[in-house]
Scaffold this motif. Structure first.
Motif, PDB file in Angstrom:
ATOM      1  N   LYS A 193     -38.187 -95.746  16.608  1.00  0.00           N
ATOM      2  CA  LYS A 193     -38.701 -94.379  16.758  1.00  0.00           C
ATOM      3  C   LYS A 193     -39.372 -93.884  15.485  1.00  0.00           C
ATOM      4  O   LYS A 193     -40.254 -93.046  15.517  1.00  0.00           O
ATOM      5  N   VAL A 221     -42.970 -83.493  22.149  1.00  0.00           N
ATOM      6  CA  VAL A 221     -42.100 -84.495  22.785  1.00  0.00           C
ATOM      7  C   VAL A 221     -40.798 -83.789  23.135  1.00  0.00           C
ATOM      8  O   VAL A 221     -40.099 -83.312  22.235  1.00  0.00           O
ATOM      9  N   SER A 222     -40.482 -83.704  24.412  1.00  0.00           N
ATOM     10  CA  SER A 222     -39.167 -83.127  24.742  1.00  0.00           C
ATOM     11  C   SER A 222     -38.887 -83.270  26.221  1.00  0.00           C
ATOM     12  O   SER A 222     -39.803 -83.450  27.020  1.00  0.00           O
ATOM     13  N   ARG A 223     -37.610 -83.187  26.555  1.00  0.00           N
ATOM     14  CA  ARG A 223     -37.228 -83.196  27.966  1.00  0.00           C
ATOM     15  C   ARG A 223     -37.941 -82.037  28.671  1.00  0.00           C
ATOM     16  O   ARG A 223     -38.242 -81.020  28.043  1.00  0.00           O
ATOM     17  N   LYS A 228     -37.348 -75.680  26.252  1.00  0.00           N
ATOM     18  CA  LYS A 228     -38.314 -76.326  25.339  1.00  0.00           C
ATOM     19  C   LYS A 228     -39.694 -75.679  25.474  1.00  0.00           C
ATOM     20  O   LYS A 228     -40.632 -76.060  24.791  1.00  0.00           O
ATOM     21  N   VAL A 251     -44.931 -85.090  26.207  1.00  0.00           N
ATOM     22  CA  VAL A 251     -44.192 -86.316  26.539  1.00  0.00           C
ATOM     23  C   VAL A 251     -42.759 -85.965  26.911  1.00  0.00           C
ATOM     24  O   VAL A 251     -42.089 -85.203  26.211  1.00  0.00           O
ATOM     25  N   GLY A 252     -42.303 -86.546  28.005  1.00  0.00           N
ATOM     26  CA  GLY A 252     -40.906 -86.362  28.398  1.00  0.00           C
ATOM     27  C   GLY A 252     -40.418 -87.622  29.064  1.00  0.00           C
ATOM     28  O   GLY A 252     -41.186 -88.562  29.289  1.00  0.00           O
ATOM     29  N   SER A 253     -39.112 -87.668  29.352  1.00  0.00           N
ATOM     30  CA  SER A 253     -38.627 -88.837  30.097  1.00  0.00           C
ATOM     31  C   SER A 253     -38.075 -88.366  31.435  1.00  0.00           C
ATOM     32  O   SER A 253     -37.735 -87.198  31.586  1.00  0.00           O
ATOM     33  N   PRO A 285     -36.696 -93.906  29.139  1.00  0.00           N
ATOM     34  CA  PRO A 285     -35.906 -93.371  28.021  1.00  0.00           C
ATOM     35  C   PRO A 285     -35.910 -94.245  26.764  1.00  0.00           C
ATOM     36  O   PRO A 285     -35.596 -93.768  25.687  1.00  0.00           O
ATOM     37  N   ILE A 291     -43.231 -93.370  21.516  1.00  0.00           N
ATOM     38  CA  ILE A 291     -43.136 -92.001  20.982  1.00  0.00           C
ATOM     39  C   ILE A 291     -43.519 -91.990  19.502  1.00  0.00           C
ATOM     40  O   ILE A 291     -44.266 -91.111  19.051  1.00  0.00           O
ATOM     41  N   GLU A 308     -32.349 -74.056  21.361  1.00  0.00           N
ATOM     42  CA  GLU A 308     -32.354 -75.436  20.882  1.00  0.00           C
ATOM     43  C   GLU A 308     -31.012 -75.821  20.301  1.00  0.00           C
ATOM     44  O   GLU A 308     -30.267 -74.944  19.823  1.00  0.00           O
ATOM     45  N   GLY A 311     -32.769 -80.120  17.502  1.00  0.00           N
ATOM     46  CA  GLY A 311     -34.214 -80.326  17.563  1.00  0.00           C
ATOM     47  C   GLY A 311     -34.666 -81.456  16.663  1.00  0.00           C
ATOM     48  O   GLY A 311     -35.497 -81.291  15.769  1.00  0.00           O
ATOM     49  N   LEU A 312     -34.115 -82.651  16.921  1.00  0.00           N
ATOM     50  CA  LEU A 312     -34.421 -83.799  16.052  1.00  0.00           C
ATOM     51  C   LEU A 312     -35.886 -84.213  16.086  1.00  0.00           C
ATOM     52  O   LEU A 312     -36.367 -84.856  15.148  1.00  0.00           O
ATOM     53  N   THR A 313     -36.595 -83.831  17.149  1.00  0.00           N
ATOM     54  CA  THR A 313     -38.019 -84.182  17.222  1.00  0.00           C
ATOM     55  C   THR A 313     -38.781 -83.600  16.029  1.00  0.00           C
ATOM     56  O   THR A 313     -39.810 -84.134  15.629  1.00  0.00           O
ATOM     57  N   GLU A 316     -38.304 -85.970  13.203  1.00  0.00           N
ATOM     58  CA  GLU A 316     -39.076 -87.180  13.524  1.00  0.00           C
ATOM     59  C   GLU A 316     -40.546 -86.981  13.166  1.00  0.00           C
ATOM     60  O   GLU A 316     -41.183 -87.858  12.585  1.00  0.00           O
TER      61      GLU A 316
HETATM   62  N1  UDP Z   1     -36.971 -88.150  23.412  1.00  0.00           N
HETATM   63  C1  UDP Z   1     -37.324 -89.365  23.957  1.00  0.00           C
HETATM   64  N2  UDP Z   1     -38.112 -89.372  25.063  1.00  0.00           N
HETATM   65  C2  UDP Z   1     -38.556 -88.229  25.636  1.00  0.00           C
HETATM   66  C3  UDP Z   1     -38.169 -86.989  25.095  1.00  0.00           C
HETATM   67  C4  UDP Z   1     -37.363 -86.986  23.968  1.00  0.00           C
HETATM   68  O1  UDP Z   1     -36.950 -90.423  23.433  1.00  0.00           O
HETATM   69  O2  UDP Z   1     -39.276 -88.301  26.604  1.00  0.00           O
HETATM   70  C5  UDP Z   1     -36.136 -88.164  22.211  1.00  0.00           C
HETATM   71  C6  UDP Z   1     -36.759 -87.486  21.017  1.00  0.00           C
HETATM   72  O3  UDP Z   1     -37.637 -88.357  20.338  1.00  0.00           O
HETATM   73  C7  UDP Z   1     -35.508 -87.120  20.223  1.00  0.00           C
HETATM   74  C8  UDP Z   1     -34.487 -86.828  21.301  1.00  0.00           C
HETATM   75  O4  UDP Z   1     -34.957 -87.476  22.484  1.00  0.00           O
HETATM   76  O5  UDP Z   1     -35.074 -88.226  19.454  1.00  0.00           O
HETATM   77  C9  UDP Z   1     -34.359 -85.348  21.604  1.00  0.00           C
HETATM   78  O6  UDP Z   1     -33.559 -84.771  20.653  1.00  0.00           O
HETATM   79  P1  UDP Z   1     -33.681 -83.231  20.314  1.00  0.00           P
HETATM   80  O7  UDP Z   1     -32.598 -82.934  19.333  1.00  0.00           O
HETATM   81  O8  UDP Z   1     -35.089 -82.897  19.881  1.00  0.00           O
HETATM   82  O9  UDP Z   1     -33.468 -82.474  21.705  1.00  0.00           O
HETATM   83  P2  UDP Z   1     -32.389 -82.579  22.887  1.00  0.00           P
HETATM   84  O10 UDP Z   1     -33.044 -83.373  23.981  1.00  0.00           O
HETATM   85  O11 UDP Z   1     -31.162 -83.233  22.317  1.00  0.00           O
HETATM   86  O12 UDP Z   1     -32.195 -81.152  23.322  1.00  0.00           O
END
Ligand code: UDP
Length: 406
Positions: A193, A221-223, A228, A251-253, A285, A291, A308, A311-313, A316
């Motif tokens: 990553k 990048v986030s769910r 978000k 971007v999301g998963s 995922p 990413i 939040e 907010g590790l993004t 990153e």
């Molecule tokens: N992430 C990912 N794919 C996605 C969306 C998010 O791998 O489609 C990762 C992102 O890079 C980060 C983590 O999921 O490492 C999300 O952590 P964050 O603390 O930002 O938010 P959370 O989802 O825990 O609320």
């Protein structure tokens, strides 16, 4: 392995880790959480356990196992601890305890230090082997500052039996009759990553997702989660687009354990309409490298959350020297020092204004990006988190009389 971090992590952190490991060498350190894959906790443990082993610590990671009713219940408690109102019955709490009792027979709880992650395995404290001197720590990754009272009361019964509690952000913590510590989460600079990528690797990802590289790229990048604020991100982009030619990538998963995710994704797609410059990418995922590449090809990275966790993004993006913009919630302001390592915003207009400021001042954007990377280096790398856990373990082991009144 830890040697690979030399020249990347602060030397002081590595030295402290080394000294602490001289003292803790050969001792056992057990982590327990509720999932092997998915989520930030698992991502960190995958990297942290081999590193601890390499340092001479007998590190283990076990995962608590439950049935569907257990996971339903723990998802509900998770939401209720973060402030939602949910319905609970006595039977549910009994089942939670029973699942923990069963796990206590499967998981070898004999260790010199035990770190339980989040509420799922918290009752395992009741099965702490009495025969040995050990340190038991409860690590809370979620925001319990304003929980549904009855849920916290029930959980607290277990938490107070630990030697210490650890929270990610001070405002998430509770006032408890035991030692409390703040340990912020971290990113691993050497994981897929976050590691350096070659231009070729970045371009390959760009081609694979049909990302035009001739204009400025704005990324989040986030769910797909309302907190978000993906719609807010689109609105900010639409304002910017009137003045600066740019594209937006969201971007999301896929939301396997989140029934709301699908609905929000559809909402976002509908809202984006047929604008060819909005790219909505749903990635599996484990798309860490993808990413990483998308973050590296971007010009401005947003985390426009309205609520939040940490907010590790943000870290990153900062690690990749990107200018960032984040909502002023949860752990985001700990990472973004406003005007130094990025900008904190509270509205769509604010976000649009800051995006334009970055796009129109590439030198300033570059400087902020560089500041961001150094800030992450000092504060949010995995080695710092290992340093904190080991210090906490060692100091709790040698806990004596308080020398200062707190
Ligand atoms: N992430 C990912 N794919 C996605 C969306 C998010 O791998 O489609 C990762 C992102 O890079 C980060 C983590 O999921 O490492 C999300 O952590 P964050 O603390 O930002 O938010 P959370 O989802 O825990 O609320």
């Amino acid at each position: 392995m830890i040697r690979q971090y030399s020249g990347i992590s602060p030397k002081g952190d590595l030295l402290l880790i080394q000294r602490l490991c001289e003292k803790l060498k050969g001792r056992s350190f057990l982590h327990v959480n509720s999932t092997r894959e998915g989520g930030g906790v698992a991502e960190i443990l995958h990297r942290m356990i081999p590193l601890l082993t390499d340092l001479g610590i007998n590190a283990r990671w076990d995962v608590i196992e439950g049935d569907a009713a257990f996971y339903d219940f723990t998802k509900k408690t998770h939401n209720a601890l973060q402030g939602n109102r949910e319905k609970f019955t006595k039977k549910m709490w009994e089942h939670y305890y029973e699942v923990n009792r069963k796990n206590s027979r499967k998981i070898d709880l004999r260790a010199d230090a035990v770190l339980m992650h989040d509420p799922q395995p918290a009752p395992l404290i009741d099965f702490r082997p009495r025969s040995r001197k050990s340190v038991w720590l409860w690590r809370c990754h979620i925001d319990v500052s304003n929980p549904m009272a009855s849920v916290w009361t029930n959980l607290k019964k277990y938490v107070v039996k630990y030697d210490a509690a650890i929270f990610s952000v001070s405002k998430f913590a509770k006032s408890l009759p035991l030692d409390e510590f703040i340990v912020t989460p971290s990113i691993d600079p050497l994981s897929d990553k976050n590691r350096e990528l070659t231009e070729r690797e970045i371009n390959e990802v760009g081609r694979r997702f049909n990302i035009p590289r001739d204009r400025s790229i704005i990324l989040q990048v986030s769910r797909f989660d309302r907190f978000k604020d993906p719609i807010g991100v689109i609105n900010a982009y639409k304002i910017v687009k009137k003045y600066n030619d740019c594209i937006l990538i969201l971007v999301g998963s896929p939301a396997t354990d989140d029934p709301e995710g699908e609905a929000i994704l559809n909402e976002v797609k509908e809202y984006a309409g047929n604008d060819p410059d909005i790219h909505i990418l749903m990635l599996p995922p484990d798309s860490h490298k993808e990413i990483n590449a998308l973050q590296r090809m971007s010009d401005v990275i947003l985390q426009k959350s309205i609520k939040e966790g940490f907010g590790l993004t943000v870290s990153e993006a900062m690690w990749k020297e990107k200018p960032v913009i984040g909502g002023g919630v949860g752990g985001i302001p700990l990472q973004i020092v406003h005007g130094v390592t990025g900008f904190i915003v509270y509205s769509v207009e604010g976000a649009a204004f800051r995006i334009r400021q970055y796009l129109n001042n590439p030198d300033m954007a570059r400087r902020m990006g560089q500041n961001g990377k150094e800030y992450v280096r000092k504060n949010f790398l995995l080695t710092r988190q290992i340093r904190d856990y080991l210090s906490l373990w060692y100091s709790t082991m040698h806990r004596g009389k308080n020398v200062i009144e707190l």
